[in-house]
Design a protein around this motif. Structure first.
Motif, PDB file in Angstrom:
ATOM      1  N   ALA A 157       0.826  -1.207   0.000  1.00  0.00           N
ATOM      2  CA  ALA A 157       0.000   0.000   0.000  1.00  0.00           C
ATOM      3  C   ALA A 157       0.858   1.254   0.000  1.00  0.00           C
ATOM      4  N   GLN A 158       1.935   1.228   0.770  1.00  0.00           N
ATOM      5  CA  GLN A 158       2.823   2.390   0.831  1.00  0.00           C
ATOM      6  C   GLN A 158       3.515   2.640  -0.514  1.00  0.00           C
ATOM      7  N   LEU A 159       3.948   1.568  -1.152  1.00  0.00           N
ATOM      8  CA  LEU A 159       4.665   1.710  -2.417  1.00  0.00           C
ATOM      9  C   LEU A 159       3.767   2.312  -3.495  1.00  0.00           C
ATOM     10  N   GLU A 160       2.471   2.031  -3.410  1.00  0.00           N
ATOM     11  CA  GLU A 160       1.521   2.623  -4.363  1.00  0.00           C
ATOM     12  C   GLU A 160       1.491   4.145  -4.276  1.00  0.00           C
ATOM     13  N   LYS A 161       1.863   4.688  -3.116  1.00  0.00           N
ATOM     14  CA  LYS A 161       1.800   6.134  -2.892  1.00  0.00           C
ATOM     15  C   LYS A 161       3.145   6.823  -3.086  1.00  0.00           C
ATOM     16  N   MET A 162       4.162   6.089  -3.530  1.00  0.00           N
ATOM     17  CA  MET A 162       5.496   6.681  -3.646  1.00  0.00           C
ATOM     18  C   MET A 162       5.528   7.951  -4.506  1.00  0.00           C
ATOM     19  N   PRO A 163       4.902   7.997  -5.669  1.00  0.00           N
ATOM     20  CA  PRO A 163       4.954   9.243  -6.457  1.00  0.00           C
ATOM     21  C   PRO A 163       4.436  10.449  -5.676  1.00  0.00           C
ATOM     22  N   GLN A 164       3.366  10.248  -4.915  1.00  0.00           N
ATOM     23  CA  GLN A 164       2.828  11.347  -4.116  1.00  0.00           C
ATOM     24  C   GLN A 164       3.787  11.730  -2.994  1.00  0.00           C
ATOM     25  N   PHE A 165       4.375  10.720  -2.337  1.00  0.00           N
ATOM     26  CA  PHE A 165       5.325  11.020  -1.266  1.00  0.00           C
ATOM     27  C   PHE A 165       6.497  11.849  -1.788  1.00  0.00           C
ATOM     28  N   ILE A 166       7.026  11.471  -2.936  1.00  0.00           N
ATOM     29  CA  ILE A 166       8.152  12.207  -3.509  1.00  0.00           C
ATOM     30  C   ILE A 166       7.733  13.643  -3.828  1.00  0.00           C
ATOM     31  N   GLU A 167       6.560  13.810  -4.408  1.00  0.00           N
ATOM     32  CA  GLU A 167       6.074  15.155  -4.722  1.00  0.00           C
ATOM     33  C   GLU A 167       5.928  15.986  -3.444  1.00  0.00           C
ATOM     34  N   GLN A 168       5.389  15.357  -2.404  1.00  0.00           N
ATOM     35  CA  GLN A 168       5.217  16.059  -1.137  1.00  0.00           C
ATOM     36  C   GLN A 168       6.558  16.422  -0.508  1.00  0.00           C
ATOM     37  N   LYS A 169       7.523  15.523  -0.622  1.00  0.00           N
ATOM     38  CA  LYS A 169       8.866  15.802  -0.087  1.00  0.00           C
ATOM     39  C   LYS A 169       9.495  17.003  -0.798  1.00  0.00           C
ATOM     40  N   ARG A 170       9.332  17.059  -2.091  1.00  0.00           N
ATOM     41  CA  ARG A 170       9.950  18.142  -2.850  1.00  0.00           C
ATOM     42  C   ARG A 170       9.214  19.470  -2.597  1.00  0.00           C
ATOM     43  N   THR A 171       7.914  19.401  -2.364  1.00  0.00           N
ATOM     44  CA  THR A 171       7.174  20.591  -1.955  1.00  0.00           C
ATOM     45  C   THR A 171       7.681  21.106  -0.616  1.00  0.00           C
ATOM     46  N   LEU A 172       7.936  20.171   0.313  1.00  0.00           N
ATOM     47  CA  LEU A 172       8.475  20.540   1.622  1.00  0.00           C
ATOM     48  C   LEU A 172       9.845  21.203   1.480  1.00  0.00           C
ATOM     49  N   THR A 173      10.660  20.710   0.571  1.00  0.00           N
ATOM     50  CA  THR A 173      11.972  21.310   0.340  1.00  0.00           C
ATOM     51  C   THR A 173      11.822  22.768  -0.110  1.00  0.00           C
ATOM     52  N   GLY A 174      10.862  23.026  -1.007  1.00  0.00           N
ATOM     53  CA  GLY A 174      10.605  24.392  -1.444  1.00  0.00           C
ATOM     54  C   GLY A 174      10.169  25.291  -0.295  1.00  0.00           C
ATOM     55  N   PHE A 175       9.328  24.750   0.589  1.00  0.00           N
ATOM     56  CA  PHE A 175       8.896  25.498   1.773  1.00  0.00           C
ATOM     57  C   PHE A 175      10.090  25.878   2.639  1.00  0.00           C
ATOM     58  N   TYR A 176      10.956  24.887   2.900  1.00  0.00           N
ATOM     59  CA  TYR A 176      12.124  25.155   3.747  1.00  0.00           C
ATOM     60  C   TYR A 176      13.115  26.107   3.073  1.00  0.00           C
ATOM     61  N   GLU A 177      13.230  26.022   1.766  1.00  0.00           N
ATOM     62  CA  GLU A 177      14.161  26.902   1.054  1.00  0.00           C
ATOM     63  C   GLU A 177      13.807  28.374   1.308  1.00  0.00           C
ATOM     64  N   GLU A 178      12.524  28.682   1.260  1.00  0.00           N
ATOM     65  CA  GLU A 178      12.082  30.047   1.540  1.00  0.00           C
ATOM     66  C   GLU A 178      12.233  30.389   3.021  1.00  0.00           C
ATOM     67  N   LEU A 179      11.965  29.400   3.881  1.00  0.00           N
ATOM     68  CA  LEU A 179      11.996  29.650   5.322  1.00  0.00           C
ATOM     69  C   LEU A 179      13.419  29.862   5.836  1.00  0.00           C
ATOM     70  N   VAL A 180      14.379  29.169   5.240  1.00  0.00           N
ATOM     71  CA  VAL A 180      15.773  29.239   5.694  1.00  0.00           C
ATOM     72  C   VAL A 180      16.468  30.494   5.174  1.00  0.00           C
ATOM     73  N   ALA A 181      16.012  31.030   4.058  1.00  0.00           N
ATOM     74  CA  ALA A 181      16.701  32.145   3.388  1.00  0.00           C
ATOM     75  C   ALA A 181      17.057  33.306   4.321  1.00  0.00           C
ATOM     76  N   PRO A 182      16.168  33.747   5.232  1.00  0.00           N
ATOM     77  CA  PRO A 182      16.525  34.894   6.086  1.00  0.00           C
ATOM     78  C   PRO A 182      17.491  34.552   7.229  1.00  0.00           C
ATOM     79  N   LEU A 183      17.701  33.271   7.505  1.00  0.00           N
ATOM     80  CA  LEU A 183      18.531  32.870   8.638  1.00  0.00           C
ATOM     81  C   LEU A 183      20.010  33.035   8.308  1.00  0.00           C
ATOM     82  N   GLU A 184      20.711  33.748   9.140  1.00  0.00           N
ATOM     83  CA  GLU A 184      22.145  33.938   8.935  1.00  0.00           C
ATOM     84  C   GLU A 184      22.911  32.699   9.391  1.00  0.00           C
ATOM     85  N   GLY A 185      23.878  32.309   8.571  1.00  0.00           N
ATOM     86  CA  GLY A 185      24.747  31.196   8.949  1.00  0.00           C
ATOM     87  C   GLY A 185      24.164  29.827   8.686  1.00  0.00           C
TER      88      GLY A 185
END
Length: 383
Positions: A273-301
């Motif tokens: 059942a989990q393997l059937e959802k892998m494409p969605q999991f990957i998409e969600q992971k990459r969306t999360l990366t985009g969220f963090y990219e914006e969130l980390v930008a103002p942090l110094e260091g």
């Protein structure tokens, strides 16, 4: 910590809609309950059942290899992968000192010796150039075998680990292995759904190991698998992971020392059942990366670690790299105190008591990274 860090934790908790955000939770929004219920209702819950066979076939198809052999956890998978690849007692195995302890433990189960090498800052995995330089310094090739001149032992294999799902430089490592008569055994425990130059990780080594622990991108509760394109190795792996029992309608004949490592059917059902959802999991992971990219930008260091060139990462764990202006433990204390579960990278293997005497290369990059790497919440959310 300044107000930007408070805003950082506030935004993460808002994203997950939780007052305390775990590092990585399993995500179930497919047919998990349906398949597990089927196992219970039919009575097929142990190491024999249709879901084990289905999971192995589905996994082989997803990763692009010929065969997958499901076992009870990723450490067992790596243990058997090393064994069927020909690693023997008192031989050495190159591996990164920056890895989870299972990599070194599985090697030790065979009676082989971990030999620790350094990593690249751009992949967090084995650096092929540093590996070859180390081989030239300590190695001696005789009769198509690489020997460690300092210990006299044969060096049999290289085990790259794809840290947090980010593929290492696999083609370069393959060339090093071919040149110095080494077997490539991938520790792909963290990299299901990750690709190097369009090919799935786990498909480059002679044999590879994957993990489905509860914190991985998909889970079977506990579980792992051996991947290979070699039918003979796959058949042998399946044989010795099922107690090396010779097939017979009623006799109990075992032709060598085997292991009771098979994945139960009920766990395999969860995996299907989990393997059937892998494409969605990957998409969600990459969306999360985009969220963090914006969130980390103002942090110094602080830098958010991104997938290396020529790769597509599953971004299993989101990773911050701190510069010298920040103290790792102060950041960890602040994040955890403010409801954002975070952790450091693993303690390097050469610092641990069981492996402190193992042979090693210069490990300066690893020793530097240990002070700088932090993992932050990485559970995929429904889009």
């Amino acid at each position: 910590m300044n107000t930007q860090w408070f805003e950082f934790t506030k935004q993460i908790k808002s994203y997950y809609k939780k007052d305390f955000v775990p590092l990585h939770e399993p995500t179930f929004h497919g047919k998990e309950l349906e398949y597990v219920t089927d196992c219970i209702e039919t009575g097929w819950v142990s190491s024999v059942g249709a879901y084990v066979t289905r999971f192995e076939k589905d996994l082989a198809h997803f990763t692009g290899v010929k065969r997958a052999v499901a076992v009870m956890n990723g450490t067992a998978a790596l243990h058997i992968a090393l064994k069927v690849a020909g690693v023997q007692a008192n031989e050495e195995v190159f591996m990164p000192a920056l890895t989870f302890i299972a990599t070194a433990n599985a090697t030790s189960y065979i009676g082989a010796v971990p030999h620790f090498v350094d990593v690249s800052e751009k992949t967090l995995g084995i650096d092929p150039k540093k590996l070859e330089a180390h081989i030239l310094a300590i190695g001696d090739v005789k009769n198509d075998k690489l020997f460690n001149k300092e210990t006299g032992r044969v060096i049999r294999a290289v085990v790259p680990m794809h840290t947090f799902g980010h593929p290492v430089e696999l083609e370069e490592l393959q060339l090093v292995c071919e040149k110095y008569h080494l077997v490539l055994v991938e520790d792909a425990a963290e990299s299901l759904g990750s690709y190097y130059k369009g090919k799935h990780t786990g498909g480059f080594g002679k044999v590879s190991a994957v993990s489905f622990n509860g914190n991985k991108i998909i889970t079977t509760g506990g579980g792992g698998a051996i991947l290979t394109d070699d039918d003979e190795l796959a058949n042998y792996a399946k044989h010795i992971t099922t107690t090396a029992k010779v097939p017979h309608r009623w006799e109990y004949e075992h032709d060598e020392i085997g292991y009771n490592y098979r994945l139960p059917n009920i766990n395999a059902a969860l995996g299907c059942a989990q393997l059937e959802k892998m494409p969605q999991f990957i998409e969600q992971k990459r969306t999360l990366t985009g969220f963090y990219e914006e969130l980390v930008a103002p942090l110094e260091g602080v830098t958010l670690f991104k997938e290396p060139e020529n790769t597509t990462s599953n971004y299993w764990l989101q990773t911050l790299i701190l510069d010298d202006t920040l103290e790792r433990d102060e950041v960890l204390e602040f994040l955890n105190d403010n409801g954002v579960m975070s952790r450091p990278i693993w303690t390097p293997m050469h610092y641990l008591k069981p492996f402190i005497e193992c042979p090693r290369a210069d490990l300066s990059t690893i020793e530097d990274l240990e002070k700088k790497v932090i993992n932050i919440p990485s559970t995929p959310l429904k889009i």
